[in-house]
Design an enzyme around this catalytic site. Structure first.
Site, PDB file in Angstrom:
ATOM      1  CG  HIS A 121      -0.279   0.230   2.517  1.00 22.98           C
ATOM      2  ND1 HIS A 121      -0.311   1.447   3.161  1.00 22.98           N
ATOM      3  CD2 HIS A 121       0.454  -0.591   3.314  1.00 22.98           C
ATOM      4  CE1 HIS A 121       0.353   1.366   4.302  1.00 22.98           C
ATOM      5  NE2 HIS A 121       0.837   0.132   4.424  1.00 22.98           N
TER       6      HIS A 121
ATOM      7  CB  CYS B 298       4.005   1.150   3.444  1.00 19.34           C
ATOM      8  SG  CYS B 298       4.270  -0.240   4.582  1.00 19.34           S
TER       9      CYS B 298
HETATM   10 ZN   LIG Z   1       2.322  -0.509   5.709  1.00 15.61          ZN
END
Ligand SMILES: [Zn+2]
Length: 190
Positions: free
Chosen positions: A104, A107
């Site tokens: 994602h 992060c």
């Molecule tokens: Zn993460």
């Protein structure tokens, strides 16, 4: 009771009283028949990235592993036991057909891995986190000169994608996974 915990406790009671009552058959079947997900997924522990929410899937659809930075260490790593146990269960017991590594944006784990040493809000050295991210730190350090060639705003995404590729690559250090991928009975996705 702390308001946040109270909200979670009330949410659970609401889930039992409303959601469970309305979809009782669905949960009863899952409880009686057991789980048979076709997919396993590893994602970051980040509270904003809930695999079931972002993929709009239901309980029973995906076997979840979560840890900081969606990291699959090499099988021989001393820190791999929790991941090894979950992978063995997913691959050899549930016999999932697909394995997804879900990274994602933004992060914190990946950013920590880049720095090689994770420092807390009070300036303290977070040695457990640093130790966990160490395996990825070494891989990211090798690619630092490539990242430097990118525009600064693209570098985080570059490292986050390397994190995914690293975890996918390390899945092949698990003999059962390598065997099933070669047979075509397990498919890996990032
Ligand atoms: Zn993460």
């Amino acid at each position: 009771m702390d308001k946040t915990i109270q909200r979670i406790a009330q949410g659970y009671l609401r889930f039992r009283a409303e959601f469970l009552a309305e979809s009782g058959d669905f949960y009863r079947k899952l409880a009686v028949n057991g789980q048979k997900p076709r997919v396993a997924i590893i994602s970051c522990s980040d509270s904003r990235v809930d695999p079931a929410v972002i993929t709009d899937t239901n309980p029973g659809d995906m076997f979840d592993l979560r840890n900081v930075a969606n990291l699959i260490p090499e099988r021989t790593s001393e820190t791999a036991w929790g991941v090894r146990a979950a992978l063995q269960f997913a691959i050899e017991v549930l016999e999932v057909e697909h394995f997804i590594v879900c990274g994602h944006s933004g992060c914190g784990g990946i950013q920590g891995a880049r720095r090689n040493q994770v420092i807390g809000p009070q300036g303290q050295h977070l040695e457990d986190l640093s130790f966990w991210l160490r395996h990825l730190s070494e891989k990211l350090a090798i690619l630092e000169s490539q990242a430097e060639e990118l525009e600064p705003e693209l570098r985080d995404e570059f490292y986050e994608k390397i994190g995914i590729i690293n975890s996918l690559g390390n899945l092949f250090t698990f003999p059962q996974i390598e065997k099933k991928v070669k047979e075509g009975t397990l498919h890996l996705h990032g």
